[in-house]
Write a protein that holds these residues in place. Sequence first.
Motif, mmCIF file in Angstrom:
data_model
loop_
_atom_site.group_PDB
_atom_site.id
_atom_site.type_symbol
_atom_site.label_atom_id
_atom_site.label_comp_id
_atom_site.label_asym_id
_atom_site.label_seq_id
_atom_site.Cartn_x
_atom_site.Cartn_y
_atom_site.Cartn_z
ATOM 1 N N THR A 1 -5.735 -0.384 -7.621
ATOM 2 C CA THR A 1 -6.657 -1.034 -6.900
ATOM 3 C C THR A 1 -8.000 -1.116 -7.484
ATOM 4 O OG1 THR A 1 -7.060 1.194 -5.622
ATOM 5 C CG2 THR A 1 -5.706 -0.405 -4.489
ATOM 6 N N ALA A 2 -8.086 -0.171 -8.571
ATOM 7 C CA ALA A 2 -9.512 -0.116 -9.396
ATOM 8 C C ALA A 2 -9.422 -1.518 -10.191
ATOM 9 C CB ALA A 2 -9.704 1.094 -9.943
ATOM 10 N N ARG B 1 -4.882 4.286 -6.616
ATOM 11 C CA ARG B 1 -6.073 4.390 -7.246
ATOM 12 C C ARG B 1 -6.365 3.617 -8.479
ATOM 13 N NH1 ARG B 1 -9.324 9.862 -7.896
ATOM 14 N NH2 ARG B 1 -9.375 9.713 -5.640
ATOM 15 N N GLU B 2 -5.340 3.820 -9.435
ATOM 16 C CA GLU B 2 -5.382 2.954 -10.683
ATOM 17 C C GLU B 2 -5.349 1.426 -10.274
ATOM 18 O OE1 GLU B 2 -3.055 2.689 -15.012
ATOM 19 O OE2 GLU B 2 -2.347 4.019 -13.498
ATOM 20 N N LYS C 1 1.029 4.192 -3.013
ATOM 21 C CA LYS C 1 0.686 5.641 -2.828
ATOM 22 C C LYS C 1 1.874 6.514 -3.076
ATOM 23 C CE LYS C 1 -2.532 5.211 1.412
ATOM 24 N NZ LYS C 1 -2.526 5.371 2.717
ATOM 25 N N ASN D 1 0.711 -1.131 -0.212
ATOM 26 C CA ASN D 1 -0.122 -0.143 -0.094
ATOM 27 C C ASN D 1 0.813 1.311 0.041
ATOM 28 O OD1 ASN D 1 -1.328 2.117 1.568
ATOM 29 N ND2 ASN D 1 -3.020 0.991 0.743
#
Length: 390
Positions: free
Chosen positions: A325-326, A322-323, A316, A312
């Motif tokens: 995990t999406a 965001r990219e 970050k 994680n």
Amino acid sequence: MATTVGVEEEYLLVDAATGLPAAREDKVRVTAGLQPFVTAGEVQSELLQAQVEAATPVCAELGEVGGHLLRLRHALAGAAEAHGCRLVASGTPPSHQETPPVTDSARYRAMQQQAPQLVAEQLVCGMHVHVAVPSRRMGVEVLNRIRVWLPTLTAMSANSPLWKGHDTGFASWRTVIFDRWPVSGIPPHFADVEDYDLRVQRLLSTRVISDTGQLYWQARLSERYPTVEIRCMDVQLRASDAVMLAGLVRALVETSMWEAAAGVRVTRCAPEMIRTAMWQAARHGLSGDLIDAQGHRRRAEDVVGRLLDHVNSALKAAGDLREVTAVVHRLLREGTGADQQRRALRTGGLDAVNDLLAFTDVGGSPEKRPTVFPPAKGDAPLQTFGGATA
């Protein structure tokens, strides 16, 4: 700034009419290389003449990785169409009969002479991710720390369930095929870089393998570039999934380097346990339980969640959280490439599988493909040690 990364993808060439492997690599490679947005060295030969490889330049951001993969996939898809075949991003061909000829090179001819049946069944395609490391010593630290996560990456990338027209029962049959070479599978734990070099030299001294390119571990030090090379993944149906995996691999490497610098203890796993974890990952992909980094059987989504938690901070820091995990959430929701191929097989047979493979990021009708791409840029493309099995 995040660590640089590069991706290599291996693809199949299949006849447009029959869907069977087509030995037209030399024509497709030359035609793709004539396009103005493809630079020298980005498209390479493979072990068998029904395979071709693309290598991105060195990239600083995942957006670059995605742009280059789409550029190269569409260049090769157009070149394949010009020669009556299609480019397929699958770890194994849905169906085949005869083995395509070996690419004409001294190295490949020697491999065929040494292990003819293994070469005959090497019609498999993977995805390799190179991540820069500051030294070979740190590279060995990384190998020791990421090895317990390789089964999870294999499960997430599974995209080779079919072989000779039937379901093998494995989500990644490519993993099983590739594990039969003398030096393959998950790399051992190394005491340090001197231990790594000594053990490699001992392997070379047996003359069972001819060079370091035949170290078919699923993660290894690159001999040509200042990188670690993670090789456990099947080629992906969608470029977005390949980008997500590249982001996870980079985050794993960066997390490993941080842990090494901080003196965090390496997670050890017994050889028999980690081999079992890899077999389970190849067998089920994300559709069954997995064995986690501590050797415990857990639901696949829980193991993937633990991987995301582990990296994680690195995601970050790179701006990739965001990219990545999406796309991971989409993967858990829609399934792997193996799941998609199996759904197509159940609903429409091999014709439906071929249609699925034709209309991914590498296929579809020409009018639906982009015609303008960002120019190729960056450093020289990352290259493998001679092709598909290097």
